[in-house]
Design an enzyme around this catalytic site. Structure first.
Site, PDB file in Angstrom:
ATOM      1  N   LEU A  15     -16.133  -5.425 -25.019  1.00  0.00           N
ATOM      2  CA  LEU A  15     -17.345  -5.552 -24.949  1.00  0.00           C
ATOM      3  C   LEU A  15     -17.548  -6.683 -23.882  1.00  0.00           C
ATOM      4  CD1 LEU A  15     -18.776  -6.138 -28.617  1.00  0.00           C
ATOM      5  CD2 LEU A  15     -18.974  -4.158 -27.249  1.00  0.00           C
ATOM      6  N   ASP A 132     -25.937 -24.634 -26.904  1.00  0.00           N
ATOM      7  CA  ASP A 132     -25.937 -23.981 -25.900  1.00  0.00           C
ATOM      8  C   ASP A 132     -26.919 -22.701 -25.736  1.00  0.00           C
ATOM      9  OD1 ASP A 132     -24.914 -22.876 -23.323  1.00  0.00           O
ATOM     10  OD2 ASP A 132     -23.537 -21.831 -24.263  1.00  0.00           O
TER      11      ASP A 132
END
Length: 1005
Positions: A15, A132
């Protein structure tokens, strides 16, 4: 890895790659479903932190269950030992792509950010900070639902001590972390992350504000050509309101975004729920006409290309556009070309001229000596003369950190990174020194030790390197190795006085006073030969400090006074330090007038020289002096002044010191909740920063607060933890305090013999240390336990010593004197000497002043004396009711329960049986909940007497039976010897007779 099977997951496709690892599509062969599996990049076998962070992600996120959070199904390790996690496979588009394609409206933007806020709210409730938040971690799936990904940077709040050596500080202090992966995305870092200081959930809210800003305007809130420039903007620059870039943004939404982006966490939204609620309200207020599109995400210009590379590299790798082979070839060629060009074009390391180098060396020597103020001034001159001298900036940052000017220190470190973005360009010595000094300035003491160890191994004959290594060991609390390093320095240079002074201090900390004095004498001889008066003053100061801790106050005062006189020749910092220590010595000698005088002089001198943080520390000493003398109003004033200075200068360590002292005083006054709030803030700072000694001291304050609030189990845990810390640090004065606090709880629980053991241990330490004030309070605690056990003669003999400890040279310690009279009053009540009890209670009240707890106990003593001696039922009731009302305002359950029990006894004697029964039952229930058995049996007895007087025979028998049962349990728990001593008390004998009469059905007298 495609085609391989990891555990029961068959890898199907790649991916992409993110900052920490590679993400594959896989099939769960057991459940037959598609999943995403994430495996970290290979890391050096020595780098355990990488794997630890990776697995922490799994543990953290697997605890979360929310429709807007990507689910973690499983985690483990491959046969090769590489960790992996298995996550929900989400088909959709990253928010960044949606922004670039122009697929957002105002309403849709607010819906998305509300959903992210909901996800964060759930994580924060579980104690997890994402750390994050950015567009690539927000996915819009095929059904339009929002999923927040990649809690890979999450850390459980409270999992450990976060210091300036957290991943955030590593991100800002060097381009890559130890695992060569940037933690945190520069454009969305909060100011706390950019500074490398402690973060909490409000850091995520700042990042979410930055994401919302970009959604509304198409531009990042902050920009810059380098990570350092971006960080500087985040710390210092407020972006323009979104409406200046998108006129469709309403004013209320402007305000919401700018509030989320506030620099100070206290000025932001405090919870994700609060931010989400505001956005929900704003979304509902938008009309269809208002719901316009928002600008597409701007493609970054060359001016921000460096930052963009750092920000988007992980995103681009996550969704490859070219074939893997072509991309890999391009990357290899680009890196090879960049390496060749950079090697050819790399500038030579900057070299300062001789005058600047001399200033730098002088500043570093002052740092080694602990003269941080002079060091900062000298190093400031060095960087002003040569702004490109990175080592001088780093050393200046270290001195500023020691002085608690953390924001200025952070700016100096940012300047270091601007000057030396590639440290491999430096010579080995400079590179290691820069690494060591930067680590020290950011309180990464393990990192500092590592760098200094390499320096000392590489250049083993240089004495000052061993002193630097010793300092690093000392800061890391590795005293044994610190001593060894300082001794190695003296072996390399027998005339290195600093090394002798440093090792002398450590010998003193270890109670090896003979070796300490030998080292001090050697340092003093060397300094005397050189004729440097301020160096001799430092030896005198350190010797005085040692003598103070030994309880040799007269000798300590003589050394400190000599140090003060020498310092007056031109060293203001030494003058202030000597004055502050003289204040402490005077306080230990119970001379509060001289203590306040010295502290005030230190504060005035610091103010006059512009040393504001030092002035604040002196004001704290001044407040402590007034606090110890029972002058709470003046203490309050000076603590508040110190707090104001510390907050104005953003001096967080000084602020914590002020909060700890202020909180202690408020708790002592009876303002428990406010005091605990202050102390709790101080403890959080100390624990996060690794200040173990200070943390131990604040644990005592919070333990007292918990005790006063009735949280006895928590209080006992805090005190026992404090005692363990103090003994581990060999901090004898703190250990003595811990023994006293543990004893106080045991005494309230009626465990008098155990409490006496702790008080005896604390008393021996106090006496060895010569701390008159502590000796006085510990002595009174021992007196209380002795008479509680029926040992009156021993108690009276000890009590006779108290006046000499409470008065010195005609100066009275009001707090200690008040406690002395209260102890005498309570012992007299136990012996049923009511005239004495009334007089002693009145004396205590006269000295109590603003101390509500003393006033409550003084009034109760007078009320009980009057009620039991027939001296006036009305006056006794008035005293009792006033005491109970005041006790209710203090918030101390133990004090309130005792006030209600005493008032019940007064009311019984005065004939108001119904009111007496109500108060006695309330006290009994409170004592029972707190497992305070000795007080419970007496409260049950008073309830039985009140019920009998009220004519309720059944209730009287019930309460009497409870009283007898609890007394039997006490007898069994204590053992025959202690219980027999206890029941020799006249008041206990009377109570037992009354209990016998009630149990027999008679109405007691």
């Amino acid at each position: 890895m495609i085609g391989q099977t990891v555990s029961h997951y068959r890898i199907i496709d790649l991916l992409g790659e993110g900052g920490m690892g590679t993400v594959y599509a896989a099939e769960d062969t057991r459940l037959g479903r598609r999943v995403a599996i994430k495996i970290p990049h290979a890391a050096p076998s020595s780098d355990n932190s990488f794997h630890a962070r990776f697995l922490r992600e799994a543990r953290a996120v697997s605890a979360l269950s929310h429709p807007h959070i990507a689910t973690v199904f499983d985690y483990g390790e491959t046969p090769e030992g590489r960790p992996f996690i298995v996550m929900e496979l989400i088909n959709g588009r990253e928010l960044g792509e949606v922004m670039r394609d122009g697929g957002l409206t105002l309403t849709r933007t607010l819906e998305i950010v509300e959903d992210v806020a909901e996800a964060l709210s759930e994580a924060h409730r579980q104690g997890i900070v994402h750390r994050d938040i950015k567009p690539s971690n927000v996915i819009v799936n095929e059904r339009g639902e929002i999923k927040v990904l990649d809690f890979g940077l999450a850390k459980l709040v409270g999992e450990g001590h976060e210091t300036a050596s957290t991943p955030e500080s590593e991100t800002m202090m060097r381009p890559l972390t130890r695992s060569d992966v940037m933690l945190g995305t520069p454009l969305y870092l909060s100011p706390e992350q950019a500074k490398g200081i402690h973060i909490d959930p409000r850091s995520d809210l700042f990042a979410l504000g930055a994401l919302l800003y970009e959604c509304l305007t198409g531009r990042a809130a902050f920009a810059g050509a380098t990570v350092v420039e971006i960080a500087a903007q985040i710390i210092h620059v407020n972006p323009p309101p979104p409406s200046t870039l998108n006129a469709n943004v309403p004013a209320d939404l402007d305000r919401a975004v700018m509030r989320a982006l506030a620099k100070r966490p206290d000025d932001r939204y405090q919870t994700a729920e609060e931010l989400g609620a505001d956005l929900r309200t704003l979304r509902r207020q938008l009309s269809e006409a208002d719901d316009t599109g928002v600008p597409q995400r701007v493609v970054r210009s060359a001016a921000t290309s460096h930052a963009s590379t750092l920000v988007t590299l992980g995103d681009n790798l996550r969704r490859p556009r070219l074939s893997i082979a072509a991309a890999a070839a391009a990357v290899v060629l680009a890196l090879a070309g960049f390496w060749a060009v950079s090697r050819w074009a790399r500038p030579a390391p900057h070299q300062p001229n001789s005058a600047v180098a001399e200033l730098y060396n002088k500043g570093v020597d002052l740092l080694r000596d602990g003269a941080y103020w002079q060091a900062s001034r000298t190093l400031q001159r060095a960087v002003e003369a040569d702004d490109k001298f990175a080592l001088a900036h780093a050393s200046l940052a270290e001195s500023l950190t020691e002085l608690d000017y953390t924001e200025r220190a952070s700016q100096e470190l940012l300047r270091v990174n601007t000057l030396v973005p590639d440290r491999t360009a430096l010579p080995e010595r400079d590179r290691l020194y820069l690494e060591a000094v930067t680590a020290t300035a950011t309180r990464d003491f393990a990192g500092a030790v590592g760098a200094y160890e390499r320096l000392a191994a590489r250049w083993p004959d240089e004495a000052h390197l061993h002193v630097d290594l010793g300092r690093a060991y000392e800061k890391a609390d590795d005293i044994k190795r610190a001593v060894e390093s300082y001794l190695r320095a003296t072996e390399r240079s027998s005339q290195y006085a600093t090394a002798y002074l440093k090792v002398g201090n450590l010998y003193a900390r270890q109670q090896d006073y003979e070796s300490a004095e030998s080292a001090f004498r050697r340092a003093e001889d060397i300094y005397r030969d050189t004729g440097v008066s301020e160096a001799r003053a430092e030896v005198l100061y350190q010797r005085g400090f040692m003598l103070r801790n030994r309880g040799k106050y007269a000798e300590a005062r003589a050394q400190l006074e000599q140090a003060l006189e020498l310092a007056k020749l031109g060293n203001e910092t030494q003058q202030i330090n000597a004055l502050r220590q003289l204040s402490v010595v005077a306080l230990r000698e119970n001379d509060t007038a001289r203590a306040t005088g010295y502290a005030r002089e230190a504060a005035d001198l610091a103010h006059s020289k512009g040393m504001e943080n030092t002035a604040a520390l002196s004001l704290i000493e001044l407040g402590n002096a007034y606090f110890a003398g029972g002058e709470y109003g003046d203490a309050d004033k000076y603590f508040r002044q110190a707090l104001d200075i510390a907050r104005r200068n953003k001096a967080t360590r000084v602020e914590a010191n002020a909060l700890a002292s202020f909180g202690s005083m408020l708790i002592q006054k009876g303002e428990t909740d406010e005091g605990a709030r202050h102390a709790g803030q101080a403890l959080a700072f100390y624990q996060q920063g690794g200040y173990r000694k200070e943390a131990a001291q604040v644990l005592s304050v919070l333990g007292r607060a918990n005790r006063q609030k009735g949280n006895y189990a928590e209080a006992l845990r805090a005190f026992e933890q404090q005692l363990q810390l103090a003994e581990g640090l060999r901090d004898l004065p703190q250990a003595a305090l811990s023994h006293g606090e543990v004893a106080a709880i045991l005494g309230q629980q009626g465990r008098f013999a155990e409490a006496l053991g702790h008080l005896d241990a604390g008393y021996e330490i106090d006496r060895a240390q010569g701390d008159r004030q502590r000796i006085g309070y510990t002595l009174l605690g021992r007196v209380d336990m002795l008479w509680s056990l029926g040992r009156y003669e021993q108690a009276r003999a000890l009590l006779a010593e108290a006046p000499a400890l409470a008065v010195r040279d005609g100066v009275k310690n009001k707090g200690l004197l008040a406690e002395m009279h209260l102890t005498a009053a309570n012992m007299a009540l136990s012996e049923r000497r009511f005239a004495v009890a009334r007089a002693e209670g009145a004396e205590a009240a006269a000295l109590g002043g603003e101390n509500k707890k003393i006033m409550v106990r003084a009034k109760l003593a007078q009320a009980l004396a009057l009620a039991n001696s027939g001296g006036g039922a009305a006056a006794a009731r008035r005293f009792g009711e006033e005491a109970a009302e005041m006790a209710a305002s203090v918030g101390d359950p133990w004090l309130l329960s005792n006030a209600r029990l005493a008032l019940a006894e007064v009311l019984v004697e005065g004939g108001d049986a119904r009111a007496a029964l109500e108060h006695a039952v309330a006290a009994q229930e409170s004592f029972a909940r707190a497992e305070q058995r000795e007080a419970e049996w007496r409260a049950s007895l008073v309830a039985a007497r009140a019920a009998a007087r009220a004519g309720d025979a059944a209730a009287a028998r019930q309460h009497a039976a409870r009283s007898g049962r609890v007394l039997s349990e006490i007898q069994q728990a204590w053992g025959a010897e202690i219980f027999n001593s206890y029941q020799t008390r006249p008041d206990v004998q009377l109570c037992r007779r009354q209990l016998g009469e009630l149990s027999a059905g008679a109405r007691p007298a």
